[in-house]
Design an enzyme around this catalytic site. Structure first.
Site, short mmCIF file in Angstrom:
data_model
loop_
_atom_site.label_atom_id
_atom_site.label_comp_id
_atom_site.label_asym_id
_atom_site.label_seq_id
_atom_site.Cartn_x
_atom_site.Cartn_y
_atom_site.Cartn_z
N ARG A 19 19.72 7.87 24.63
CA ARG A 19 20.51 9.06 24.95
C ARG A 19 20.87 9.08 26.45
O ARG A 19 22.01 8.85 26.83
CB ARG A 19 19.75 10.33 24.54
CG ARG A 19 20.60 11.59 24.49
CD ARG A 19 20.87 12.23 25.82
NE ARG A 19 19.66 12.60 26.55
CZ ARG A 19 19.66 12.98 27.83
NH1 ARG A 19 20.79 13.03 28.51
NH2 ARG A 19 18.53 13.29 28.42
N ASP A 20 19.88 9.28 27.28
CA ASP A 20 20.14 9.43 28.72
C ASP A 20 20.74 8.15 29.29
O ASP A 20 21.68 8.18 30.09
CB ASP A 20 18.83 9.76 29.44
CG ASP A 20 19.04 10.46 30.77
OD1 ASP A 20 20.13 10.31 31.37
OD2 ASP A 20 18.12 11.15 31.24
N HIS A 213 10.46 14.59 33.37
CA HIS A 213 11.63 13.71 33.19
C HIS A 213 12.09 13.31 34.58
O HIS A 213 12.77 14.07 35.27
CB HIS A 213 12.70 14.48 32.42
CG HIS A 213 13.98 13.73 32.20
ND1 HIS A 213 14.32 13.21 30.97
CD2 HIS A 213 15.00 13.41 33.03
CE1 HIS A 213 15.51 12.60 31.07
NE2 HIS A 213 15.94 12.72 32.32
N CYS A 246 24.71 5.77 37.37
CA CYS A 246 25.99 6.45 37.36
C CYS A 246 27.08 5.41 37.55
O CYS A 246 27.02 4.61 38.48
CB CYS A 246 26.03 7.47 38.50
SG CYS A 246 27.65 8.18 38.73
N ASN A 255 16.70 6.43 34.79
CA ASN A 255 15.39 7.01 34.52
C ASN A 255 14.27 6.07 34.98
O ASN A 255 14.48 4.89 35.22
CB ASN A 255 15.23 7.24 33.01
CG ASN A 255 16.18 8.29 32.50
OD1 ASN A 255 15.93 9.46 32.65
ND2 ASN A 255 17.29 7.85 31.92
ZN ZN Z 1 17.85 12.22 32.88
#
Ligand code: ZN
Length: 315
Positions: A19-20, A213, A246, A255
């Site tokens: 996901r992330d 997180h 990014c 992460n």
């Molecule tokens: Zn994140």
């Protein structure tokens, strides 16, 4: 796989790469590759995974197959399948797909919240209430987590005060979410701050305090996880290969790297239930699905130290 099923891991590693990670890279991983990767994550012994984000495909084409990915992850047993949902509409789709647990990002920074969801943080608490009512109506067994994003600082607003974060956490707990985690969305946290803020979170909402997180933007991801562990956090979000970053900031990492995080805990004698060799093997399907995408991780680069043996695997 662990051959000692009676041993309960001391920490829960919640893999958020599908996901992330995937939503932060420019390329879209083909669905078949996603499913192979998810299979490999499951085989490595991970027991919680965030597999998708239920957002409109025109905003995030990488997540257009969210329902299919959730259904596949549900076919693998013994783990919690999570989905990120930004609102009630996304929650309905995720619950209908059968997700075990939803995570709702609620930004502590008013500037970030308005820019992202055009709502103030407190208006998001109302959205969370609606999601909880929907959950009670259509999937009462599903859990709902709120992740407070920009909890440690915001690129738009700058400082986010600890009082703001704690107040928001209390409002979310009062609304009835199962747990409230803290996210260092922008990689601005430091260990002293992490210790302080999680201590305040535990004092405010007790056992509803949830996951840490952490992002590794400034290289403090592991240090921040350890700081959170020291004050009682037992669930950690991380991403295989540190996938993410990014697309507009070359070299920015995403992460905390799952491989490094698992290595840290296992080397400390804190069991994760995760097989490091299996995790390293799970990098292959990830690479295959995202050719050319940089993967991070010091442990995968260096290999496991000579004589390193995981208790859980040999016990
Ligand atoms: Zn994140």
């Amino acid at each position: 796989m662990r051959d000692n099923p009676s041993m309960i891991p001391e920490v829960l590693i919640s893999e958020v790469g599908p996901r992330d990670g995937l939503q932060s890279v420019k390329a879209t991983m083909p669905t078949a590759d996603k499913l192979h990767w998810i299979d490999a994550l499951h085989a490595a012994g991970l027991r919680e995974v965030e597999v998708a984000s239920f957002v409109p495909a025109r905003l995030l084409p990488q997540m257009a197959d969210a329902a299919e990915v959730v259904r596949h992850a549900l076919s693998l047993r013994g783990w919690t399948v999570m989905a990120l949902v930004p609102n009630r509409k996304g929650a309905e789709a995720a619950l209908r797909a059968g997700a075990h647990k939803l995570t709702l990002p609620v930004s502590a920074s008013a500037a970030h919240s308005l820019a992202n969801v055009r709502k103030t943080p407190m208006a998001m608490v109302e959205e969370v209430r609606e999601v909880l009512a929907l959950r009670d109506a259509i999937a009462p067994k599903a859990k709902v987590e709120a992740g407070i994003s920009t909890a440690f600082g915001c690129t738009l607003q700058g400082e986010v005060t600890e009082d703001e974060v704690v107040r928001l956490a209390a409002a979310l707990a009062e609304a009835g979410v199962d747990d409230v985690g803290l996210s260092d969305t922008t990689g601005m946290a430091n260990p002293a701050q992490v210790r302080r803020l999680f201590r305040r979170l535990f004092a405010e909402i007790g056992d509803r305090a949830g996951a840490a997180h952490m992002h590794n933007t400034r290289g403090l991801g592991l240090a921040n996880c350890l700081a959170a562990y020291d004050v009682g956090v037992r669930t950690f979000d991380s991403s295989l290969g540190g996938l993410g970053g990014c697309p507009y900031a070359p070299g920015a990492s995403g992460n905390v790297v799952t491989e490094d995080l698992v290595f840290m805990f296992e080397a400390m004698g804190v069991s994760t239930g995760v097989d490091l060799a299996g995790l390293l093997a799970a990098r292959a399907p990830l690479r295959q699905g995202l050719p050319g995408e940089p993967l991070y991780g010091m442990t995968p680069e260096a290999g496991l130290p000579k004589g390193f043996a995981q208790e859980a695997l040999n016990g």
